[in-house]
Design an enzyme around this catalytic site. Structure first.
Site, PDB file in Angstrom:
ATOM      1  N   GLU A   1       0.869  -1.180   0.000  1.00 34.46           N
ATOM      2  CA  GLU A   1       0.000   0.000   0.000  1.00 34.46           C
ATOM      3  C   GLU A   1       0.903   1.227   0.000  1.00 34.46           C
ATOM      4  O   GLU A   1       1.735   1.381   0.885  1.00 34.46           O
ATOM      5  CB  GLU A   1      -0.877   0.084   1.252  1.00 34.46           C
ATOM      6  CG  GLU A   1      -2.035  -0.899   1.269  1.00 34.46           C
ATOM      7  CD  GLU A   1      -1.633  -2.163   1.977  1.00 34.46           C
ATOM      8  OE1 GLU A   1      -1.084  -2.071   3.072  1.00 34.46           O
ATOM      9  OE2 GLU A   1      -1.840  -3.255   1.420  1.00 34.46           O
TER      10      GLU A   1
ATOM     11  N   ASP B   1      -4.624   8.565  11.217  1.00 31.51           N
ATOM     12  CA  ASP B   1      -3.230   8.183  11.432  1.00 31.51           C
ATOM     13  C   ASP B   1      -2.636   8.738  12.713  1.00 31.51           C
ATOM     14  O   ASP B   1      -2.927   9.851  13.125  1.00 31.51           O
ATOM     15  CB  ASP B   1      -2.382   8.647  10.241  1.00 31.51           C
ATOM     16  CG  ASP B   1      -2.655   7.793   9.015  1.00 31.51           C
ATOM     17  OD1 ASP B   1      -2.457   6.571   9.112  1.00 31.51           O
ATOM     18  OD2 ASP B   1      -3.096   8.337   7.990  1.00 31.51           O
TER      19      ASP B   1
END
Lengths: 257, 394
Positions: free
Chosen positions: A47, A58
Site C-alpha cells: 500500500e 493516522d
C-alpha cells in the site's frame, strides 16, 4: 493487462506480508525504489500512501511522514508520474491508500484511469463512506477495473460486514482494533475473539488485518485468522532512520519470516 | 420540508454527508439514529429550556441600538448573545449536547477549540454535569489564549495540546477525531460549530436556532412584525450564523448576510474568506467548501479573530452560498477592529472581534427609509482586550 482476478488470487494466500509506506518519503524520488526493494525482499503486496495535510486516521509517525512528503513536493500528479514505470520493476499487487479529498480534487475518474494506466490494482480510502461509494463512484471504479478496499472494525455490524463483503473485489481490510495507526496491537482474548468471529462468518473475500502489526509475533497472531497482515508505522519508522539503505528494508522484511 | 434544511440522507443540496473513516461509523450512526428522537423528546426539551433560562440567562435581549441606527440610517437591532453565561453563543450548543450525551449514556466528553471559547463552554457544561472533559487545543493557541486555558483547567478539564500540522484549530479538530476513533464507546465528541459529519451540522444548528426563535418573537414585541429586511452574522465554521438564520431561512424576503474574515485582504494570502477563496471538497467529515491547494491539501487560514480562522464553512452555509439564498461577504482585520471600536463608543458595548466582522458590513450597505437590520452579537470582547489594546495602542 492486469486483472482483478489475478490480484484477488494473490491476496487469497496464506500468512501474507503487506507493507504500507508514504509516497515521497523519506525523499521525493524514493517511492518506486522502495517498492522494488520491498518486492525483492519478499513483501507480498503493497500500500502506497498518498500524503494529506489532515490524516485523521493516522497516528504521529505516519502524520509526520505525510508532512515531510508534502514538503518534499509529493502530490497525486507527481506520484502517477513516478509510477509510470511501476510494472517494469514491480509485479506484486499495489494499492494506493489516501484520504478522499486529494482524490476528489484530482478527479475520481482521472484517478481510476491513471491507476489503470500505471498498473495500480486498487485504492483504500478510509473516509469515503460505503453509501457515497455506491451512490456515486462504484461505476467509475468498475469501468477501470480498480478495486475499492473497505475497512471493517470491531464495532462494524455483521450486516454491514456482509454488505462490504459483497462489494469487495480484492480484500477486506480488517482493523485490529478501533484505533489510529501506530498503536501496538494488544494480542488479547478480546481481539482474538473478534478475529475468530470474522473468520467464522465465512466471507467470500480474503481478509487482511492492519493497524498495530509491528513484528513477527503480531503478524503471526493476526495471520492465524486472516490471509495476511499489513505493517505500516513500524516500516515508516525504518524509513525515517538516517541514511536508510536497501539492506535495512531487506532486514526488516526478513524479521517477519 | 425546507429546501435549506438537511435532507434524510444528511445532505444540504450537494453538501454534507458523513465522510468518516469506518472506525467512526458506529459513533456517527448512533447519533444519526438517536438525535432527532432525543432532542424532540418533551423531557429533553424541558431540561434544555430550563438550563438556557436559569443557567445561561436566556432569552438574550434584542437591543435596538439607537446611536448605531442613527449613524447608518436604519433600524439596527443587536441580538445580545454576548450576555450569555461564558460570554458567547457557544454555550447554547454545549448545553444541548451535554444533555444528549447524558441520554446516550456517555461518560467522557471531548471537544476541540480554537480561541478557547467553545472549550470553555464545553468545560462549563461538564462541570455542571460532573463529566470527564478533555479539550484539544492547538499548541500555538494555548500560548495565545492563556486565560481561557486557565478557565478550562479551573473547571476540571484536561487541555491537551495539538502538536501536529499547523498546531491550531484544524489540527485540534483532527486530534479530537483521533481521540474519538480510539475511544468509540464511552466518549461523546461535542463539536463546536456546524461542521463535521451528519448529524452534527443539523444538531448544532438546531441547538443554536434558539437565537432566531427568540429574535422573531422579540421583533414582534418591539416592532409589531417578525420581519427583518437584513439579518447579519459572522461566519467561521458558522454556528452563530446558522442559529441566527434558522427561522428566517424560508422567508425569502429576508436578506441573510454572512460575513467571513478577510484577514489582511481576500487576496493577500492571509485570509479566511472561505467562499471567496475555496472550492468544493471534504474536510472533517463533510463535503463543503474549503480553502485548499490545487492538490486538495487544506490551507491554513488567517484572521485576527481566532474564532473565524477555520479553512471551511458548515455544509448548510455552503448550500446557502451556492443556492444564492445567502449573501456572502467579508470584512478585513482593519474593518472589523474599527467596527468594534465604533460600537464601543456609540453604544458602550465591546464586541468580540468575531462579531465585529458582522458589524463591519454596515459600512458597505446603503439603506432606504426605515429598514430593519438584525445583527448577531455573538460574543463579548473581554477575551479580545489584548488585541484591541495592541491594535489601537490604548
Amino acid at each position: 493487462m492486469r486483472t482483478l482476478d489475478h490480484t484477488r488470487k494473490i491476496v487469497q494466500g496464506e500468512r501474507l506480508l503487506s507493507i504500507y509506506y508514504t509516497a515521497g518519503y523519506p525523499t521525493l524520488e524514493s517511492t518506486l525504489n522502495i517498492a522494488a526493494t520491498l518486492e525483492k525482499s519478499g513483501a507480498d503486496f503493497l500500500e502506497i500512501g498518498i500524503p494529506y495535510s489532515d490524516p485523521v486516521a493516522d497516528g504521529p509517525v505516519i502524520q509526520e511522514s505525510s508532512q515531510k512528503a508534502l514538503r518534499n513536493g509529493m502530490s497525486l500528479k507527481v506520484l502517477f508520474e513516478q509510477l509510470k514505470p511501476l510494472r517494469e520493476q514491480v509485479q506484486i499487487p499495489v494499492f494506493l491508500m489516501g484520504y478522499f479529498n486529494t482524490i476528489l480534487q484530482y478527479g475520481v475518474e482521472k484517478f481510476c484511469a491513471d491507476c489503470q494506466a500505471v498498473g495500480v490494482d486498487g485504492a483504500i480510502i478510509p473516509d469515503l463512506p460505503l453509501y457515497e461509494y455506491e451512490e456515486m463512484y462504484q461505476p467509475i471504479f468498475e469501468k477501470y477495473g480498480i478495486s475499492n478496499v473497505f475497512l471493517v472494525t470491531p464495532q462494524t455490524s455483521d450486516e454491514r460486514i456482509r454488505k462490504i463483503d459483497a462489494l469487495s473485489t480484492s480484500f477486506i481490510y480488517l482493523l485490529s482494533s478501533n484505533a489510529t495507526t501506530g498503536k501496538q496491537l494488544q494480542v488479547e482474548d478480546r481481539s482474538e475473539a473478534y478475529f475468530a468471529r470474522i473468520k467464522n462468518m465465512g466471507l467470500s473475500s480474503p481478509i487482511v488485518i492492519g493497524f498495530g502489526i509491528s513484528n513477527r509475533e503480531t503478524h503471526q497472531k493476526a495471520t492465524n485468522y486472516a490471509n495476511g497482515a499489513i505493517v505500516g508505522t513500524a516500516f515508516v519508522r525504518v524509513l525515517g532512520k538516517e541514511n536508510v539503505a536497501a539492506a535495512d528494508i531487506s532486514e526488516f522484511i526478513a524479521s517477519f519470516k | 420540508m425546507s429546501q435549506y434544511q438537511v435532507d434524510d440522507r444528511g445532505y444540504y443540496g450537494p453538501f454534507g454527508g458523513a465522510y468518516v473513516p469506518e472506525m467512526l461509523y458506529p459513533n456517527v450512526e448512533e447519533l444519526q439514529n438517536e438525535y432527532q428522537n432525543i432532542i424532540q423528546d418533551p423531557s429533553f426539551r424541558e431540561d434544555f429550556v430550563k438550563l438556557l433560562k436559569d443557567y445561561v440567562g436566556r432569552p438574550s435581549p434584542l437591543y435596538l441600538a439607537n446611536r448605531l441606527s442613527e449613524k447608518y440610517g436604519a433600524r439596527i437591532f443587536l441580538k445580545r448573545e454576548d450576555l450569555n453565561h461564558t460570554g458567547a453563543h457557544k454555550i447554547n450548543n454545549t448545553i444541548g449536547q451535554i444533555l444528549l450525551a447524558e441520554r446516550l449514556g456517555k461518560k467522557r466528553i471531548i471537544a476541540e477549540t480554537g480561541a478557547g471559547q467553545h472549550g470553555v463552554a464545553t468545560a462549563t457544561v461538564c462541570a455542571l454535569k460532573g463529566l470527564e472533559c478533555v479539550v484539544y487545543m492547538g499548541e500555538i493557541d494555548i500560548e495565545r489564549q492563556a486565560p481561557n486555558v486557565a478557565r478550562m483547567k479551573m473547571m476540571g478539564a484536561t487541555v491537551v495540546p495539538a502538536t501536529s500540522g499547523s498546531k491550531t484549530l484544524k489540527d485540534a479538530t483532527n486530534e479530537a477525531l483521533r481521540d474519538w476513533i480510539n475511544n468509540p464507546v464511552d466518549t461523546h465528541y461535542i463539536i463546536g460549530s456546524v461542521v463535521g459529519p451528519h448529524p452534527y451540522p443539523d444538531m448544532v444548528a438546531r441547538f443554536q436556532s434558539i437565537i432566531s426563535e427568540e429574535t422573531r418573537k422579540q421583533l414582534v414585541e418591539q416592532t409589531g412584525s417578525s420581519h427583518a429586511d437584513h439579518v447579519i452574522a459572522c461566519v467561521g465554521g458558522g454556528s452563530n450564523a446558522a442559529g441566527m438564520f434558522y427561522h428566517f431561512l424560508d422567508d425569502e424576503a429576508v436578506n441573510l448576510i454572512a460575513v467571513e474574515a478577510a484577514g489582511h485582504g481576500v487576496n493577500s494570502g492571509e485570509s479566511a474568506a472561505t467562499t471567496a477563496l475555496g472550492r468544493e471538497g471534504v474536510l472533517h467529515g463533510s463535503r463543503s467548501i474549503l480553502m485548499q491547494t490545487e492538490d486538495g491539501q487544506v490551507i491554513e487560514p488567517y484572521s485576527i479573530s481566532a474564532g473565524l480562522d477555520y479553512p471551511g464553512i458548515g455544509p448548510q452555509h455552503a448550500w446557502l452560498f451556492k443556492s444564492g439564498r445567502g449573501t456572502f461577504v467579508s470584512a478585513t482585520d482593519d474593518e472589523a477592529m474599527q467596527a468594534g471600536l465604533l460600537l464601543t463608543k456609540l453604544e458602550g458595548i465591546i464586541p468580540a472581534i468575531e462579531s465585529a466582522h458582522a458589524l463591519a458590513h454596515l459600512e458597505k450597505m446603503t439603506f432606504k427609509g426605515d429598514e430593519t437590520v438584525v445583527i448577531c452579537l455573538s460574543g463579548r470582547g473581554d477575551k479580545d482586550l489584548d488585541n484591541y489594546m495592541k491594535y489601537f495602542g490604548f
